[in-house]
Design an enzyme around this catalytic site. Sequence first.
Site, PDB file in Angstrom:
ATOM      1  N   ASP A  21       0.843  -1.206   0.000  1.00 52.30           N
ATOM      2  CA  ASP A  21       0.000   0.000   0.000  1.00 52.30           C
ATOM      3  C   ASP A  21       0.879   1.258   0.000  1.00 52.30           C
ATOM      4  OD1 ASP A  21       0.901  -0.181   2.601  1.00 52.30           O
ATOM      5  OD2 ASP A  21      -1.081  -0.019   3.532  1.00 52.30           O
ATOM      6  N   SER A  22       2.216   1.051  -0.002  1.00 51.41           N
ATOM      7  CA  SER A  22       3.142   2.162  -0.249  1.00 51.41           C
ATOM      8  C   SER A  22       2.921   2.726  -1.651  1.00 51.41           C
ATOM      9  CB  SER A  22       4.595   1.707  -0.074  1.00 51.41           C
ATOM     10  OG  SER A  22       4.847   0.521  -0.797  1.00 51.41           O
TER      11      SER A  22
ATOM     12  N   GLU B 181      -1.753  -5.369   8.642  1.00 50.90           N
ATOM     13  CA  GLU B 181      -0.941  -4.823   9.738  1.00 50.90           C
ATOM     14  C   GLU B 181      -1.623  -5.057  11.090  1.00 50.90           C
ATOM     15  OE1 GLU B 181      -0.137  -0.669   8.990  1.00 50.90           O
ATOM     16  OE2 GLU B 181       0.757  -1.085   7.019  1.00 50.90           O
TER      17      GLU B 181
ATOM     18  N   GLU C 131       8.924  -4.234  10.740  1.00 51.78           N
ATOM     19  CA  GLU C 131       9.414  -2.964  10.193  1.00 51.78           C
ATOM     20  C   GLU C 131      10.005  -2.084  11.284  1.00 51.78           C
ATOM     21  OE1 GLU C 131       6.730  -1.061   7.469  1.00 51.78           O
ATOM     22  OE2 GLU C 131       7.935   0.761   7.351  1.00 51.78           O
TER      23      GLU C 131
ATOM     24  N   ASP D 194      -1.114  -6.099  -0.236  1.00 49.90           N
ATOM     25  CA  ASP D 194      -1.502  -5.412   1.004  1.00 49.90           C
ATOM     26  C   ASP D 194      -3.000  -5.149   1.039  1.00 49.90           C
ATOM     27  OD1 ASP D 194       0.501  -5.000   2.860  1.00 49.90           O
ATOM     28  OD2 ASP D 194       1.257  -3.178   1.904  1.00 49.90           O
TER      29      ASP D 194
HETATM   30  O1  KIV Z   1       3.568  -1.151   1.692  1.00 50.61           O
HETATM   31  C1  KIV Z   1       4.753  -1.516   1.754  1.00 50.61           C
HETATM   32  O2  KIV Z   1       5.587  -1.217   0.886  1.00 50.61           O
HETATM   33  C2  KIV Z   1       5.158  -2.331   2.896  1.00 50.61           C
HETATM   34  C3  KIV Z   1       6.619  -2.604   3.047  1.00 50.61           C
HETATM   35  C4  KIV Z   1       7.304  -1.395   3.548  1.00 50.61           C
HETATM   36  C5  KIV Z   1       6.862  -3.784   3.908  1.00 50.61           C
HETATM   37  O3  KIV Z   1       4.346  -2.730   3.667  1.00 50.61           O
END
Ligand code: KIV
Length: 270
Positions: free
Chosen positions: A50-51, A121, A188, A89
């Site tokens: 979700d980044s 998460e 993390e 995610d």
């Molecule tokens: O969304 C993401 O990129 C992540 C990584 C930082 C593990 O959850």
Amino acid sequence: MDKKEYKKITTKVLYDMKCRGEKISMLTAYDYTMARILDAAKIDVLLVGDSASNVMAGHETTLPITLDQMIYHAQSVVRGVDRALVVVDMPFGTYQGNSKRALDSAIRIMKESGGHAVKLEGGREVKESVERILSAGIPVMGHLGLIPQSIYKFGTYTVRAKEEAEAKKLVEDAHLLEELGVFALVLEKIPAELGKKVAESLKIPVIGIGAGPDVDGQVLVTHDMLGMTKDFNPRFLRRYLDLFTDMKDAFERYRQDVKSGDFPNESESY
Ligand code: KIV
């Protein structure tokens, strides 16, 4: 990729890698072209993170990205992959506090994107959601330590679990997630010692991002490790290229060639 050349990565393959002491490589992917390159490089796990909310859409946090947008990114990544395991995610608001909604969201991700697993998460707070998703046969990856979807609860992106009470809760949550049946766990931005302790005490693979070297694998945001992003400089980030500069140079050269009339030349014309 030639099918004979590779073994498809599954959750079982990752478990076997941990048992053999072979480290797991994981990077983020949000689109087809990048997924093809990552898969050709034999990266074991592609995370449709979700980044994407930050990296692809320019939001300040991961909170705004929607389930439809995550599914779109995941579909593009799945089309680019022959070998890697694709983990998607679950975006903010699609699984917290409502296990029925969590299951519906996970089913949509699996059905519509073709991804192989979901990541979410949190620990005890999301226990019922994890249980319900797992009950449908959907593999779940956990994520503890710095959990960016809770940024407004913590107010900062600094190292988590430095204090004993938070470290204790993290260890308990890690064991709870393993007992529930998650197939792997991301940790993390936590002290390296704590990363080591969790990885050694769990049977499932533990993938770190800023969790030190003594975990079972590493993950980074691809755009960060390629140096495409400039303003994000945490200690854990190793940059393998300076693509921001290289791409900017290429764009400038193209602009100059267009302005000067040098491009296209005779051999580039019909
Ligand atoms: O969304 C993401 O990129 C992540 C990584 C930082 C593990 O959850």
